[in-house]
Motif scaffolding. Structure first.
Motif, PDB file in Angstrom:
ATOM      1  N   ASP A 254      -1.368  20.700  15.843  1.00 54.68           N
ATOM      2  CA  ASP A 254      -0.294  20.570  16.817  1.00 54.68           C
ATOM      3  C   ASP A 254       0.551  19.325  16.599  1.00 54.68           C
ATOM      4  O   ASP A 254       1.753  19.331  16.870  1.00 54.68           O
ATOM      5  N   VAL A 255      -0.044  18.270  16.085  1.00 55.53           N
ATOM      6  CA  VAL A 255       0.733  17.086  15.707  1.00 55.53           C
ATOM      7  C   VAL A 255       1.706  17.472  14.592  1.00 55.53           C
ATOM      8  O   VAL A 255       2.882  17.095  14.620  1.00 55.53           O
ATOM      9  N   LYS A 256       1.231  18.252  13.634  1.00 55.86           N
ATOM     10  CA  LYS A 256       2.091  18.709  12.536  1.00 55.86           C
ATOM     11  C   LYS A 256       3.244  19.563  13.075  1.00 55.86           C
ATOM     12  O   LYS A 256       4.391  19.390  12.658  1.00 55.86           O
ATOM     13  N   ILE A 257       2.947  20.468  13.983  1.00 59.97           N
ATOM     14  CA  ILE A 257       3.985  21.314  14.582  1.00 59.97           C
ATOM     15  C   ILE A 257       5.011  20.452  15.312  1.00 59.97           C
ATOM     16  O   ILE A 257       6.222  20.670  15.196  1.00 59.97           O
ATOM     17  N   ALA A 258       4.541  19.460  16.050  1.00 60.13           N
ATOM     18  CA  ALA A 258       5.460  18.566  16.772  1.00 60.13           C
ATOM     19  C   ALA A 258       6.360  17.809  15.803  1.00 60.13           C
ATOM     20  O   ALA A 258       7.566  17.695  16.034  1.00 60.13           O
ATOM     21  N   CYS A 259       5.785  17.325  14.717  1.00 56.79           N
ATOM     22  CA  CYS A 259       6.576  16.583  13.728  1.00 56.79           C
ATOM     23  C   CYS A 259       7.577  17.489  13.026  1.00 56.79           C
ATOM     24  O   CYS A 259       8.740  17.114  12.848  1.00 56.79           O
ATOM     25  N   GLU A 260       7.142  18.671  12.634  1.00 58.36           N
ATOM     26  CA  GLU A 260       8.027  19.609  11.935  1.00 58.36           C
ATOM     27  C   GLU A 260       9.214  20.043  12.789  1.00 58.36           C
ATOM     28  O   GLU A 260      10.269  20.372  12.264  1.00 58.36           O
ATOM     29  N   ASN A 261       9.014  20.069  14.100  1.00 55.38           N
ATOM     30  CA  ASN A 261      10.060  20.517  15.018  1.00 55.38           C
ATOM     31  C   ASN A 261      10.817  19.363  15.674  1.00 55.38           C
ATOM     32  O   ASN A 261      11.584  19.581  16.606  1.00 55.38           O
ATOM     33  N   ASN A 262      10.564  18.149  15.194  1.00 57.72           N
ATOM     34  CA  ASN A 262      11.226  16.960  15.753  1.00 57.72           C
ATOM     35  C   ASN A 262      11.137  16.904  17.277  1.00 57.72           C
ATOM     36  O   ASN A 262      12.125  16.654  17.966  1.00 57.72           O
ATOM     37  N   VAL A 263       9.951  17.152  17.778  1.00 56.65           N
ATOM     38  CA  VAL A 263       9.715  17.159  19.220  1.00 56.65           C
ATOM     39  C   VAL A 263       9.960  15.761  19.778  1.00 56.65           C
ATOM     40  O   VAL A 263       9.448  14.774  19.258  1.00 56.65           O
ATOM     41  N   ASP A 264      10.781  15.683  20.831  1.00 57.72           N
ATOM     42  CA  ASP A 264      11.046  14.391  21.461  1.00 57.72           C
ATOM     43  C   ASP A 264      10.491  14.315  22.887  1.00 57.72           C
ATOM     44  O   ASP A 264      10.648  13.309  23.557  1.00 57.72           O
ATOM     45  N   LEU A 265       9.850  15.396  23.321  1.00 56.75           N
ATOM     46  CA  LEU A 265       9.256  15.430  24.652  1.00 56.75           C
ATOM     47  C   LEU A 265       8.062  16.371  24.613  1.00 56.75           C
ATOM     48  O   LEU A 265       8.171  17.481  24.087  1.00 56.75           O
TER      49      LEU A 265
END
Length: 77
Positions: A47-58
């Protein structure tokens, strides 16, 4: 990133309300359903990888303590 557990948030209607607010605000939603109690390190890293790949800001935790704690771990990693 919208993190939630087994789906009770969909049954009680809060999911629809939150998604509507996020869409109205123009946010892109990366969903992460099924956050479990005591998730594995492997799941956290995914999930950290998914957040990074999607440029999650929140990261928004929608649920109880496990979802909140898990969301903090994803954000801190």
């Amino acid at each position: 990133m919208l993190n939630y557990g087994s789906g009770s948030v969909k049954h009680n209607g809060i999911y629809d309300q939150v998604v509507a607010i996020l869409r109205e605000a123009g946010k892109t939603i990366v969903e992460n359903p099924g956050v479990m109690t005591n998730p594995t390190l492997e799941k956290l890293n995914e999930d950290v990888k998914i957040a990074c790949e999607n440029n999650v800001d929140l990261i928004l935790a929608l649920g109880g303590g496990s979802v909140c704690d898990y969301s903090k771990a994803v954000a801190a990693t």
